[in-house]
Structures are given as structure tokens and as C-alpha cells.
Write an enzyme that holds these catalytic residues in place. Structure first.
Site, short mmCIF file in Angstrom:
data_model
loop_
_atom_site.label_atom_id
_atom_site.label_comp_id
_atom_site.label_asym_id
_atom_site.label_seq_id
_atom_site.Cartn_x
_atom_site.Cartn_y
_atom_site.Cartn_z
N PHE A 13 3.70 16.48 17.47
CA PHE A 13 2.49 16.05 18.17
C PHE A 13 2.74 15.75 19.65
CE2 PHE A 13 4.63 12.42 16.29
CZ PHE A 13 4.83 11.61 17.40
N ASP A 15 0.05 12.50 4.60
CA ASP A 15 1.34 12.69 5.28
C ASP A 15 2.16 11.40 5.21
OD1 ASP A 15 3.30 14.11 6.56
OD2 ASP A 15 2.49 13.82 8.56
N GLY A 40 10.34 8.07 20.44
CA GLY A 40 10.53 9.17 19.50
C GLY A 40 9.70 10.36 19.91
N GLY A 88 7.90 14.18 18.17
CA GLY A 88 7.61 15.03 17.03
C GLY A 88 6.76 16.20 17.46
N LYS A 110 1.19 6.87 22.18
CA LYS A 110 1.40 8.18 21.56
C LYS A 110 0.70 9.23 22.44
CE LYS A 110 0.43 10.61 17.19
NZ LYS A 110 -0.14 10.45 15.84
#
Length: 772
Positions: A464, A578, A460, A462, A481
Site C-alpha cells: 500500500f 486480511d 514499515g 507494504g 499511513k
């Protein structure tokens, strides 16, 4: 009139026999030798507390059981023929000619028997304790029973019921879970047993594999279960052991209360206590409740600490046996000594608030003092540790470990003192358990694990950066990540997430394995979640079929438990800020784990809210007081949780919801249908028809309570947990949800990113509460 019992009566003979026997009144609490109990009849205890009768969990399988009277849903506490159901609605309970209690099916064959003999004038009685007893009517001793159901527990422990061992006869009583909760009462895989070897304690096991242990009895409670200290509702725990028997039981000093303890297949096996309060079952505690409750997490000589990170630590004078695995937060290999022992010069390290090590092979003496115990351990070169058996009256008794110390934990309070043998040279080697480091990954290692961060491994993307699936050389799967250079999540957020995640450990929080800061890279390494984000399944028409109502409810409940840990049960009070479906990751069993703590904040114990001029979060999940005033608190997380509940039930996104009326977002639409009495129209069709209407409406009700516009009106997460697990007949009526902020703030008012699925909003300057 006495009955002659034939083991193979046919159906016709059964019908003829029933004509000659007295029919039973449904108000009776007894069954005599001249009566039968059929599938449409019941026994009711004298004070109308318990019912004995037939129940079914499918169209064909019938069981004889005991349940609470006038409690909905039906709560079954004992099943006679759990492994041999009657295959239709024709069954009979009677007292046979030899005094046996016999359950016959429609063919006249016994489905179950009490195997009791030599009763002259037998009578069966259901007591208000829930105990079904067979006694001789001529025997005037009220507690003299020929047979009793309390000697044959199923999955439930009631007050005054005992589990344990009669060591003279070698007979045992223990709890065994249902095969499938609420669906199949046959003997399941999970048991709760008393282990009488060494210093007795209770073990929760799956088949023969130990899941968790209670720790030994210390005179007040089990040392590994501090929650037993809470006596708010008058519970009294009893544990007795001598050369003849070892038994555990509990009683209630407040007779008006109902309490039960069950072993269940929930969450891969749990031991749960419930209290009936204000018309609903409230779960008060359960085991295992956190990661350190699981057996052997940190191996020999390792100490598990839920407030540390990693959770496994080595005691002073010890080091990890497998440093490489330790760096990956796998402490199962345990610890080894820094210095070998020398019996004549060894000393003892005093550890406080401990769950005592596993006790199946220990020396114990109930009459020795602690000083006498220490002297004996000092003289015995094989003794590795010692402690008092009891903590009452200043402490008494001696328990000595003569080998490796296994399955230890440390608590903030309410543990026990443990004295561990160390080499004299290691006694002065002070260690600070709070001075913990996160394992660092080599960048080349992560490049290899992700195949050079290939697109094929990309999970995925985003604002970030991107997340990749990886596999380390030793075979462990990871999620990587990687923050991009122009990421909105900068160095501050990166450091914040590391500092927070390294302190948090809970089954419903994603686990941070390590990080990498080489070559201007900012990379976080997490455990891999096979089913990725909740949003990727929930909002996909084809994948959403994987989420039936049971799975959706378990996801809701798991998120609630994780959020309660952040707000109340962890060492620090954390506000996530969040919380959204894309930040809820699902493992291979669809268990939810909260992730992404980049903008989370720590609160002081006496702090209730904070204010920032930099509003960061995701539109549709942010509370109105946060969007409009920058105010955030536990209640802003509760608002986000409420949105998630409603999205899980409807299968619709709050900020992107549309129907014939484009002015309505999801919260507005749910609110309208709630008041019009048409709320069931919003249930996601992917759920199908296998759900309880009252349960799904209750969850919508809870969701609406969570998204109320005024923060003070929203429940705490501890109350949410109780509401989710109870059948409370009345909850507060929800007030208007906080959807009005959508009308005050358009998407163009908030600086957005170009990401497709969920975008965060960031305004200008910042006042931050730093993680510490």
C-alpha cells in the site's frame, strides 16, 4: 474446655496447646471454642459447596480463605489476612477467650482477628452461601450472627452478599481487587463501591480516580448497564436505599447455578460476572465493555455513542468547546451551548435510550410524577435536565440536575428518557447523529509531523505504501499511513477503510484519527502504537522474549474480543478478510488492536456469506473456501484467527514454517503433533516455563477448531471467547485443518508483490460489497 488467648504465644506453646485441643475433622462445617484449624485442615460447608482453609500463592506466603469445593482451578472468594500473610506453613485459626476469631502465625502473633467480643458460647460455621459466621451456640435465631465474612468482602460478590453503606453507623462494604490476579491477594488498586450521594450508583475506581460508573438504579437495573436486563440464568438484582442504608446485592432463582461477580485488575480494571456452566466459568458480562463505559469520555454536555464516529457527539443545541481537539477525536472538553438560556422561554429536548448523567449532586423525589418533575424543573432556572428515577410501572419519581450534565451515553435500546433544557431557538435545530465527518488533516501539518516523511521516521512498508511515525505540534504521537501512487490499495480501498473505520470504536481496534486527500495524496492518520505490529516482535528471536505466556494469552484474547465486536457487537457486521499478525498492532502495554480495513466488507444482518472473483488477502491466513472459490464469511476470519493463535504459541509463521520435513507447513505440523500427543514440543522456547500446560493446550485446541477445513465446523467468535475464558473439560475434537489448499495453489499461481514480510494476493476482476 475454654482457651485462654495470649497475644504473643511462642511457637512451643502453640504446639503444646494444639495437643490439648480437639483435632478437627475435614468434613466438619463448624469450629468450636475447643478446636483449632491448622494449615492442613479445612471446614466444608454442609452441602459441600465451599471450603475454608489455608492456601498459598508463593512458597512462603499463606492465607486463610474461602473457595469453591471441587472446582478447578481453585476459585477463591474471600481472604481473611490478605494484607498480612503467614510467612510459613504453620498457622492456626481459633476462637479466643473473648470470642474473637483469631489467626495466629508460627510465632503465636495474630495475623488477623475478627475483633468480635462478648460471645458466651461462640461457634464458627461455614455456610453453603460462602458466608463464614461466628454465632452464639445458645442463640436459636439462625440468622443472628456476632460476626460474618459477608460484612468484610474482598474482591468477590457472592449471591446474598451486600455492598454499600449503613448510613446510621457510617460503615461501608465494598470490593477491592487483588494486587496481582492469581498471584498476590493483598489489597489492589481497583475498588467497586456504592456512592450514596445524590442518586446512588456504583463506581469502579483505580485508587481515587473513577474508571466507570453504573448509572443510577432505575428499578430494574443500573441505567448504564443494559446487559443486566438479560435474565437467562435466573439472576435477580436488588438495590435498596433509604435514610438508613444503601445496598446492592444479587440472588439466583435457579439454586443449582453458581455465580460470582469480581473486581479485577484485568485490562486496567474491570467488574466481571461469571457463571459456572457445564464444568467451567463463563464470563457473561464485564464493565467497562466499550469505550463509552469509561468515565467522562465526552466531557460536560457531551454524549458518547459507541455506534458513532467520532464516539463523542454534541446534543442538539450544543457545539464542541474545543473544536481542534474534537477534530482529533478528543472530546474530553465537552460541549457548550449555541444559545444562552432564558428561564421564561426555555424548552426541553427529549432524548431517548440514554445513560443518565452523573448523579452525585441532584435533587430527587421518589413520589413525584414526570409531569410534576418537568414543571418543577421549568420553574427552577438552575435546573438543566430532568428524568424519572424508575422506569417500572410506566415510570415514577423525579431526578433533577442543577448543573452541568456529565458522563452521558446513548444506547440502541434499553436506556432511559432524559429531558434537557435548551434555549427555545435551538429546539428546532435538527441534527442527524449519523451524518458524521472524519477530521481532515492538512498535508503540510503531516509533513511537519513526520519531518518530511523522513526515513528515520519510517515504521514499515507494504504494497500500500509506507507508514511513518509523527508528532503533532500539540505533542500527540500519530502513525501516518501514506499510500504510494502505484499502491495496490487504490481509491476504492482507501475510501472503504475510511468509511469503515469511522464507524468502528473498540478497545481492540486501532483508532483512525483522520485523513488527508490534498495534492493527490491519500493519507490515513492513526493513533500511534508503541510496539508496532505483532509480527515484528513474535518472529524476532531477540524481541520474542518480551512475550511471556500471560502476554501472549492476553493478545489472543484481545484479538478475539475485537473480532467479536466486528462480527456481532458493532452497528455493522464486518468481515475483515486480511487478519494476520502484521495487522495486529500492540500498544505500550502490549494490548492488541486490529488494523488495516482496506479490504474489509460489511454484511447485512441476514447475510451469512459473499462471493468475489477478486481474491485479496495474505497467503497462509486465507481460508481454503476463500482461496479456491472466492467465498468469504465470518468463518473465513475465524480461520485467520486460528492461524494467528498457532503462530503466537509456536513463534512460527504458517506459510514459512520449515523443519526436517519441508512438505509440512505450520498447520500440518501442528495437526501431526496433536495426533501424536507431542504438541508441547511446538511451544515457542521464548515463552519460557511460566505457563499452565492445560491452558496452552486448550488454546492450541481452540486454534485447531478455528482452522478446520469446513467453515461450518469452525466455532463462532462468541463461542471462542467462552472457550478461552473457561476450563471446559470437553471440547469437540478438531477435524482436519484447511492446509490442503497449499497443495492446490502454488505461490506462482497467485499474483504477488515484492514486499518482504507479508504479501497479499490479487486476482483479476472484482465484485465488491461497498461500505455504507
Amino acid at each position: 474446655m475454654r482457651r485462654i488467648f495470649f497475644p504473643h504465644l511462642n511457637y512451643l506453646i502453640i504446639i503444646l496447646i494444639s495437643v490439648f485441643f480437639i483435632t478437627l475433622s475435614t468434613s466438619s462445617d463448624t469450629l468450636t471454642g475447643t478446636q483449632i484449624l491448622t494449615t492442613n485442615q479445612t471446614l466444608l460447608s454442609q452441602n459441600q459447596t465451599f471450603v475454608l482453609g489455608f492456601f498459598r500463592v508463593s512458597d512462603t506466603n499463606y492465607y486463610l480463605g474461602i473457595w469453591y469445593n471441587n472446582i478447578n482451578p481453585q476459585t477463591i472468594v474471600w481472604v481473611a489476612n490478605r494484607d498480612n500473610p503467614i510467612d510459613n506453613s504453620t498457622g492456626y485459626l481459633m476462637i479466643g477467650d473473648n470470642g474473637n476469631l483469631v489467626l495466629l502465625n508460627s510465632s503465636g502473633n495474630p495475623a488477623w482477628s475478627s475483633n468480635q467480643t462478648n460471645a458466651k458460647n461462640p461457634v464458627l460455621q461455614l455456610l453453603d452461601t460462602g458466608n463464614l459466621v461466628l454465632k452464639d451456640s445458645s442463640d436459636k435465631i439462625s440468622s443472628s450472627y456476632l460476626w460474618q465474612s459477608f460484612d468484610y468482602p474482598t474482591d468477590t460478590l457472592l449471591p446474598e452478599m451486600k455492598i454499600g453503606w449503613n448510613l446510621d453507623t457510617g460503615t461501608e462494604k465494598h470490593l477491592t481487587s487483588w494486587k496481582v490476579k492469581g498471584e498476590d491477594p493483598s489489597s489492589g488498586d481497583y475498588t467497586m463501591k456504592v456512592d450514596y450521594h445524590g442518586l446512588p450508583e456504583i463506581l469502579l475506581s483505580k485508587n481515587q480516580t473513577i474508571i466507570c460508573r453504573s448509572g443510577p438504579w432505575n428499578g430494574e437495573r443500573f441505567s448504564g448497564h443494559p446487559a443486566m436486563k438479560d435474565n437467562t440464568y435466573g439472576l435477580k438484582f436488588n438495590f435498596t436505599y433509604d435514610v438508613h442504608s444503601v445496598f446492592f446485592s444479587f440472588s439466583i432463582t435457579k439454586s443449582s447455578l453458581l455465580s460470582r461477580t469480581i473486581v479485577t485488575s484485568d485490562s486496567d480494571g474491570e467488574f466481571q460476572r461469571y457463571m459456572w456452566i457445564q464444568g467451567s466459568w463463563n464470563q457473561f458480562w464485564y464493565l467497562p465493555a466499550d469505550q463509552c463505559d469509561y468515565y467522562g469520555q465526552c466531557g460536560p454536555y457531551g454524549v458518547c455513542d459507541n455506534d458513532a464516529s467520532p464516539i463523542c457527539t454534541c446534543m442538539q443545541g450544543f457545539r464542541p468547546k474545543n473544536q481542534e481537539a474534537w477534530n482529533l477525536r478528543d472530546g474530553s472538553d465537552g460541549c457548550v451551548r449555541n444559545t444562552g438560556l432564558n428561564c421564561s422561554t426555555d424548552k426541553f429536548l427529549h432524548l431517548e435510550n440514554m445513560k443518565l448523567p452523573e448523579t452525585s449532586s441532584v435533587f430527587m423525589n421518589k413520589s413525584m410524577t414526570l409531569d410534576e418533575c418537568g414543571s418543577l424543573c421549568k420553574r427552577n432556572c438552575s435546573c438543566t435536565a430532568y428524568a424519572n428515577i424508575y422506569i417500572t410501572n410506566g415510570g415514577s419519581g423525579c431526578v433533577m440536575w442543577l448543573g452541568q450534565l456529565f458522563d452521558m451515553s446513548v444506547y440502541r435500546t434499553d436506556g432511559q428518557d432524559l429531558y434537557v433544557r435548551l434555549a427555545a431557538a435551538d429546539i428546532g435545530d435538527e441534527r442527524n447523529m449519523d451524518d458524521l465527518e472524519l477530521p481532515m488533516f492538512n498535508f503540510d501539518t503531516l509533513m511537519m509531523a513526520t519531518n518530511n516523511f523522513s526515513q528515520d521516521n519510517k515504521l514499515g512498508e507494504g504494497g500500500f505504501g509506507s507508514v511513518y511515525r509523527g508528532r503533532l505540534i500539540e505533542g500527540q504521537e500519530i502513525a501516518v499511513k501514506r499510500l504510494s501512487e502505484d499502491s495496490r490499495q487504490g481509491v476504492t480501498e482507501f475510501e472503504n477503510e475510511v468509511k469503515l473505520m469511522v464507524k468502528l470504536q473498540h478497545r481492540n481496534l486501532v483508532r483512525l484519527l483522520g485523513c488527508c486527500i490534498e495534492k493527490n495524496e491519500k493519507i490515513l492518520v492513526y493513533e500511534y502504537m508503541e510496539n508496532r505490529g505483532l509480527d515484528s516482535i513474535l518472529f524476532d528471536e531477540s524481541k520474542s522474549l518480551l512475550l511471556n505466556w500471560e502476554k501472549r494469552f492476553n493478545i489472543i484474547y484481545g484479538i478475539a474480543r475485537g473480532l467479536l465486536y466486528l462480527h456481532q457487537d458493532s452497528r455493522f457486521r464486518i468481515i475483515h478478510r486480511d487478519l494476520k499478525t502484521s495487522n495486529i498492532l500492540l500498544d505500550i502495554k502490549m494490548n492488541p488492536k486490529i488494523s488495516d480495513f482496506g479490504i474489509a466488507r460489511i454484511f447485512d444482518n441476514d447475510q451469512t456469506q459473499a462471493k468475489t472473483v477478486r481474491v485479496v488477502g495474505t497467503y497462509g491466513y486465507m481460508s481454503p473456501e476463500y482461496i479456491m472459490g472466492g467465498n468469504f464469511s465470518e468463518k473465513s476470519d475465524v480461520f485467520s484467527f486460528g492461524v494467528i493463535i498457532l503462530e503466537i504459541i509456536t513463534g512460527k509463521k504458517n506459510r514459512r514454517f520449515s523443519n526436517n520435513n519441508d512438505e509440512l507447513n505450520l498447520l500440518e505440523n501442528v495437526w501431526r503433533h496433536w495426533h501424536e500427543g507431542t504438541i508441547l514440543k511446538l511451544i515457542d522456547p521464548s515463552i519460557g516455563n511460566l505457563y499452565t500446560e492445560s491452558e496452552i493446550v486448550r488454546c492450541i485446541h481452540i486454534g485447531l477448531l478455528c482452522v478446520q477445513e469446513c467453515p461450518e465446523d469452525r466455532p463462532t467468535m462468541s463461542l471462542v471467547i467462552l472457550l478461552l475464558r473457561s476450563e471446559a473439560p470437553s471440547m469437540p475434537n478438531p477435524k482436519i485443518p484447511g492446509f490442503s489448499a497449499r497443495k492446490n495453489y502454488s505461490e506462482t499461481d497467485l499474483s504477488s508483490s515484492k514486499q518482504d514480510e507479508s504479501w497479499s494476493v490479487n486476482q483479476v476482476t472484482v465484485t465488491l460489497l461497498n461500505a455504507r
